[in-house]
Design a protein around this motif. Structure first.
Motif, PDB file in Angstrom:
ATOM      1  N   PRO A 291       6.077   5.637   0.415  1.00 57.15           N
ATOM      2  CA  PRO A 291       5.479   6.906  -0.002  1.00 57.15           C
ATOM      3  C   PRO A 291       3.984   6.587  -0.678  1.00 57.15           C
ATOM      4  O   PRO A 291       3.311   7.514  -0.212  1.00 57.15           O
ATOM      5  CB  PRO A 291       6.390   7.225  -1.211  1.00 57.15           C
ATOM      6  CG  PRO A 291       7.648   6.676  -1.351  1.00 57.15           C
ATOM      7  CD  PRO A 291       7.400   5.394  -0.506  1.00 57.15           C
ATOM      8  N   ASP A 292       3.706   5.428  -0.958  1.00 50.63           N
ATOM      9  CA  ASP A 292       2.302   5.258  -1.404  1.00 50.63           C
ATOM     10  C   ASP A 292       1.259   4.807  -0.198  1.00 50.63           C
ATOM     11  O   ASP A 292       0.197   4.457  -0.463  1.00 50.63           O
ATOM     12  CB  ASP A 292       2.426   4.323  -2.383  1.00 50.63           C
ATOM     13  CG  ASP A 292       2.776   2.835  -1.889  1.00 50.63           C
ATOM     14  OD1 ASP A 292       3.220   2.700  -0.874  1.00 50.63           O
ATOM     15  OD2 ASP A 292       2.709   1.918  -2.982  1.00 50.63           O
ATOM     16  N   GLY A 293       2.085   4.792   0.943  1.00 47.36           N
ATOM     17  CA  GLY A 293       1.327   4.469   2.139  1.00 47.36           C
ATOM     18  C   GLY A 293       0.621   2.849   2.224  1.00 47.36           C
ATOM     19  O   GLY A 293      -0.207   2.672   3.108  1.00 47.36           O
ATOM     20  N   LEU A 294       1.370   2.181   1.430  1.00 51.81           N
ATOM     21  CA  LEU A 294       0.861   0.473   1.469  1.00 51.81           C
ATOM     22  C   LEU A 294       1.933  -0.176   2.092  1.00 51.81           C
ATOM     23  O   LEU A 294       1.272  -1.385   2.404  1.00 51.81           O
ATOM     24  CB  LEU A 294       0.893   0.062  -0.191  1.00 51.81           C
ATOM     25  CG  LEU A 294      -0.424   0.717  -0.797  1.00 51.81           C
ATOM     26  CD1 LEU A 294      -0.517   0.641  -2.371  1.00 51.81           C
ATOM     27  CD2 LEU A 294      -1.633   0.752  -0.087  1.00 51.81           C
ATOM     28  N   THR A 295       3.052  -0.147   2.217  1.00 54.28           N
ATOM     29  CA  THR A 295       4.078  -0.872   2.939  1.00 54.28           C
ATOM     30  C   THR A 295       4.507  -0.102   4.389  1.00 54.28           C
ATOM     31  O   THR A 295       5.121   1.117   4.273  1.00 54.28           O
ATOM     32  CB  THR A 295       5.216  -1.062   2.136  1.00 54.28           C
ATOM     33  OG1 THR A 295       4.832  -1.543   0.797  1.00 54.28           O
ATOM     34  CG2 THR A 295       5.912  -2.223   2.582  1.00 54.28           C
ATOM     35  N   TYR A 296       4.379  -0.811   5.265  1.00 54.24           N
ATOM     36  CA  TYR A 296       4.959  -0.528   6.602  1.00 54.24           C
ATOM     37  C   TYR A 296       5.867  -1.521   7.146  1.00 54.24           C
ATOM     38  O   TYR A 296       5.719  -2.542   7.197  1.00 54.24           O
ATOM     39  CB  TYR A 296       3.903  -0.301   7.596  1.00 54.24           C
ATOM     40  CG  TYR A 296       2.961   0.646   7.497  1.00 54.24           C
ATOM     41  CD1 TYR A 296       1.893   0.782   6.666  1.00 54.24           C
ATOM     42  CD2 TYR A 296       2.775   1.975   8.539  1.00 54.24           C
ATOM     43  CE1 TYR A 296       1.149   2.001   6.537  1.00 54.24           C
ATOM     44  CE2 TYR A 296       1.944   3.108   8.386  1.00 54.24           C
ATOM     45  CZ  TYR A 296       1.182   3.071   7.507  1.00 54.24           C
ATOM     46  OH  TYR A 296       0.084   4.112   7.390  1.00 54.24           O
ATOM     47  N   THR A 297       7.167  -0.989   7.317  1.00 57.17           N
ATOM     48  CA  THR A 297       8.278  -1.687   7.821  1.00 57.17           C
ATOM     49  C   THR A 297       8.814  -1.481   9.231  1.00 57.17           C
ATOM     50  O   THR A 297       9.076  -0.346   9.546  1.00 57.17           O
ATOM     51  CB  THR A 297       9.422  -1.595   6.940  1.00 57.17           C
ATOM     52  OG1 THR A 297       9.054  -1.779   5.670  1.00 57.17           O
ATOM     53  CG2 THR A 297      10.678  -2.812   7.159  1.00 57.17           C
ATOM     54  N   PHE A 298       8.564  -2.519  10.057  1.00 57.52           N
ATOM     55  CA  PHE A 298       8.834  -2.174  11.712  1.00 57.52           C
ATOM     56  C   PHE A 298       9.908  -2.796  12.103  1.00 57.52           C
ATOM     57  O   PHE A 298      10.150  -4.017  11.573  1.00 57.52           O
ATOM     58  CB  PHE A 298       7.738  -2.867  12.565  1.00 57.52           C
ATOM     59  CG  PHE A 298       6.404  -2.000  12.417  1.00 57.52           C
ATOM     60  CD1 PHE A 298       5.934  -0.941  13.066  1.00 57.52           C
ATOM     61  CD2 PHE A 298       5.351  -2.521  11.324  1.00 57.52           C
ATOM     62  CE1 PHE A 298       4.851  -0.164  12.959  1.00 57.52           C
ATOM     63  CE2 PHE A 298       4.346  -1.542  11.178  1.00 57.52           C
ATOM     64  CZ  PHE A 298       3.918  -0.667  11.728  1.00 57.52           C
TER      65      PHE A 298
END
Lengths: 550, 334
Positions: A107-114
């Motif tokens: 939600p904070d736009g700091l973690t992207y998990t692919f």
């Protein structure tokens, strides 16, 4: 005796003629037999479908490692050999899954998990996995990486994800074999757009370790085509990746990309069947192309802008009235008709209409010489400008501007009518870029831009923000309100809100008129009529994997 | 002969050092920031600074020169900035491509030029003489660019006799060994490709060879005319020798010296000056290699490329001088 001499001489002289004569006769028959793709043989022998594509383009690649280059010719080849985590949907700048099947954003736009696509192999047979992704990103971000070879610089990484010391990406971590997690230092709105760039194609760690500096000459990725051979300034040969992870692709068996610098010669080669697809057709050749039923015209979506920039360091171009007046005095449609063979549209904003966030409410300054004169008078110049204006016109041809000097001459003639005298200068390209960047010699300059990643930030912030001085903002235009908008837009993660910010920005820019946006061109390609499945990409790169011949 | 050879070779050393100084000064006089040009508009300020440091562009140019000469003496030509590949390795295929084209062009130019010149002199003031000399005049002033495109239009596009671009059929290539494709296809026993390679050579070598051909024809003609009026030719004629023998055996050898000079000079000029032909015919030669290096400010390539061309030019001149000595033994004693 005399006869003997003449006979011998005639023989010697004739030899040359005879040689070329014979050559001709044999050539035509040989051509058909040797090259399975000559126009005659494909037309007659419809059963044997051609499976080799020969592309003709203007220049050679500098290097085949996409991470270390910034030029389109290099990226074009890398695009076939490498896959990125994400990619652009063909023909658009919209992001879709590629090596990463899906992703989640915190939600904070700091973690992207692919989540990565399973079962993918590099061309050297090694496995593609999360570790490989981590290896590549570490290579690009660590200035001391042992896999940063002599002379390498990862310019696009620095430019898209911040230079060392101000990196956007804090950490890339392999969660498990097929899950990779990016942690950011700050939210970056165009993050996914950036990841989809060809520059961030994932290379085989084993190959990078083994080939070292030679990796740039012998690239190994997971893409639809396997690198085979590079004859510098001549041709690059790619073979089909028989184990490509996208089922049924590529459709071709082989791709040969040839460098043919001269536009007319390239078009000749296409007409002669030596190549199947050519880039950068001159607008002048359009009528010949359209008269030839063996060929087809292909239009690349307009994703560029050509413009005139006012140098704010020079008087009276710091005066908004003067800039607006000159805006009123350019007949864009006439320029398009005369020099672009209609393959362009008048530019209103600094970014192309096909890009999201484009403000179609902004009205252009129409061609109106009376209005222009009136504004000049208001600015204190009722009889036109007292000094001759130095107009820099591009000495080189670019997709957004095939012939800068001719366009400059047309504008010169228009401005003459409102009492603005200009002298056109076209120094050699390197000097041109230097001069306009310094802003000491030019009053008004011509330049353009092709988008990199399908984000408005790549046009508005890159070209007109105060942060881009010195660099791409060669007008030295500074507007704090605009700057605030553009910075906020970079941090905003809601695309609708971002689009709104960019629309506001375009209103400010129109009013301030630091530029005269000239045209968005539709770059032309030409191909054999039976070539199918080629979808031209807006950023100038496209996959050859879907191409086939009928 | 050997002391003459030695003397001639020794003279080369100061010439080459002079070359390096001239090339180096000229390159550094070109305006434009190389870092910007090399890395492109999209590069960051930081990487441009890094490149300047790496290239030593921040140092005074005298020290840059000595660094360069130091490397040169070690046999290191440096690396291309654009492609990041060692020049010594990179330039070989380009040199080979140009060599092949130059040889073909000079064969054409010399064969046609010398024969036309001889025939013109022999049949002085005949219709052939006038025609040949008018053609030679046109040939000298022919823009290569235009000639090349016209050749493509006629022989490739209209007649389909010859290919318009490139060096061989890339769809079915022969593996490069020497990078001279004529030789490579012979080595590989690929007679079909040999034929294709030769066909690819015809149009560009005519385009490139037309100017030297015209110059050679005119030079041969005037040189022949001079010799034909000399006493020994009159004697030969008086002996009742056939005109063919007189012309080709007795007169030709002595008229060849000035022709040889022209052939040598033209060969040298073609080596570096083939940019236009190489552009029109997409010929990956050394002219285009250097031209592209200049437009991208690839300093090491410009320096080393020009130096190599200069070196070859000097060597050709040396060979011409040595050939003089072979043709006319009096020359080496002068």
């Amino acid at each position: 005796m005399k006869k003997w001499g003449s006979l011998a001489l005639t023989l010697m002289l004739g030899a040359g003629l005879v040689l070329s004569g014979c050559g001709g006769n044999d050539a035509s028959s040989n051509n058909g037999a040797a090259a399975t793709s000559s126009p005659a043989s494909t037309a007659t022998a419809g059963a044997s479908t051609q499976d080799t594509l020969v592309v003709g383009r203007g220049g050679d690649s500098a290097s085949l490692d996409p991470a270390i280059v910034t030029d389109g010719e290099s990226l074009k080849i890398a695009h076939q050999v490498f896959d990125s985590l994400l990619e652009y949907k063909p023909g658009t700048s919209e992001v879709q899954p590629s090596l990463a099947d899906s992703w989640e954003v915190s939600p904070d736009g700091l973690t992207y998990t692919f989540k990565l696509h399973p079962g993918v192999k590099f061309h050297d047979g090694t496995d593609f996995n999360a570790e490989a992704v981590v290896f590549n990103f570490q290579r690009w971000s660590d200035p001391k990486s042992e896999f940063k070879f002599e002379g390498d610089s990862f310019d696009y990484y620095d430019s898209m994800f911040g230079p060392d010391g101000a990196r956007v990406i804090k950490e890339v971590k392999a969660v498990d074999d097929l899950t990779v997690q990016f942690t950011l230092n700050q939210p970056q709105a165009p993050f996914l757009q950036n990841l989809a760039m060809t520059s961030f194609g994932i290379g085989s760690p084993a190959a990078i370790k083994e080939k070292k500096a030679n990796f740039k000459n012998e690239p190994v990725g997971t893409g639809p085509f396997v690198f085979k051979e590079w004859k510098h300034n001549d041709s690059i040969t790619l073979d089909k990746n028989a184990n490509y992870w996208k089922a049924g692709l590529p459709k071709l068996n082989k791709v040969i990309v040839r460098s043919i610098p001269d536009n007319s010669a390239r078009f000749n080669a296409l007409q002669n069947g030596e190549i199947d697809l050519m880039e950068d057709l001159s607008p002048d050749d359009l009528s010949t192309l359209e008269g030839n039923t063996d060929l087809q015209k292909i239009e690349r979506p307009p994703f560029n802008v050509a413009y005139l920039g006012f140098n704010f360091k020079k008087k009276p171009f710091d005066n908004v009235k003067v800039r607006q007046a000159l805006n009123y005095a350019v007949n864009k449609q006439a320029i398009i008709d005369a020099f672009f063979a209609g393959q362009a549209q008048p530019a209103v904003n600094p970014m192309p209409p096909s890009l999201w966030g484009y403000n179609d409410q902004v009205k252009d300054y129409e061609y109106n010489l009376d209005k222009a004169k009136q504004l000049l008078a208001e600015a204190g110049y009722p009889n036109g400008l007292p000094d001759t204006v130095t107009l820099y016109a591009m000495p080189v041809s670019r997709p957004y501007m095939p012939d800068g000097k001719k366009v400059a001459e047309a504008i010169q003639a228009d401005w003459e009518k409102i009492g603005v005298k200009t002298v056109i200068e076209s120094p050699e390209w390197a000097t041109y870029l230097d001069d306009t960047k310094a802003g000491e010699k030019d009053d008004i300059y011509m330049l353009g831009w092709t988008g990199d990643n399908g984000d408005p930030d790549n046009f508005l912030y890159t070209l007109l923000d105060k942060d881009a001085i010195p660099g791409n903002n060669r007008t030295f235009y500074v507007n704090e309100d605009l700057h605030k908008l553009l910075i906020n837009a970079q941090k905003e993660t809601d695309q609708a809100k971002r689009a709104d910010l960019y629309k506001q920005a375009q209103v400010i820019i129109k009013e301030d008129a630091p530029w005269i946006p000239l045209v968005h061109t539709t770059p032309l390609l030409a191909a054999k009529a039976n070539l199918k499945g080629f979808v031209p990409g807006p950023t100038g790169t496209e996959y050859y994997s879907e191409v086939y011949f009928e | 002969m050997s002391s003459y050879l030695l003397k001639r070779v020794m003279v080369l050393i100061p010439v080459l050092i002079g070359m390096t100084i001239i090339v180096f000064s000229i390159i550094h006089a070109i305006p434009g920031d190389p870092a910007e040009t090399i890395l492109g508009q999209k590069a960051t300020e930081q990487s441009k600074q890094a490149l300047r440091e790496q290239l030593g562009l921040d140092k005074p140019w005298i020290s840059q020169y000595f660094d360069y000469m130091g490397d040169l003496l070690k046999g290191d030509l440096g690396s291309s900035i654009r492609t990041k590949t060692p020049i010594a390795k990179e330039i070989v295929p380009y040199l080979a491509a140009t060599l092949e084209l130059t040889v073909a062009a000079m064969l054409f130019a010399t064969f046609v030029g010398v024969n036309a010149g001889i025939l013109s002199a022999w049949k002085q003031n005949s219709w052939f003489d006038y025609t040949a000399m008018i053609i030679a005049l046109i040939g000298v002033s022919m823009p290569i660019f235009w000639l090349g495109l016209m050749e493509q239009l006629v022989f490739a596009l209209k007649l389909h006799w010859l290919p318009s671009i490139g060096r061989m059929d890339q769809r079915d290539p022969v593996e490069s060994i020497t990078n001279l494709y004529v030789i490579d296809s012979i080595l590989a026993g690929r007679w079909d490709q040999l034929w294709t390679v030769i066909k690819h050579l015809i149009l560009p070598s005519i385009a490139l060879g037309t100017i030297p051909m015209a110059i050679i024809a005119r030079m041969t003609r005037s040189s022949m005319l001079e010799v034909m009026n000399s006493d020994y030719i009159r004697t030969a004629k008086a002996k009742g020798l056939s005109q063919f023998v007189v012309v080709y055996k007795h007169a030709l050898k002595n008229s060849l010296i000035p022709v040889l000079t022209v052939v040598g000079l033209q060969t040298g000029a073609l080596l570096g000056g083939a940019v236009l032909t190489e552009t029109i015919f997409a010929w990956p030669g050394v002219g285009r290699y250097i031209f592209e290096a200049i437009s991208s400010r690839d300093y090491p390539v410009i320096q080393s490329g020009i130096l190599i061309i200069a070196f070859i030019f000097v060597i050709i001149n040396l060979l011409v001088d040595l050939l003089y000595a072979v043709i006319d033994p009096r020359i080496q004693y002068k």
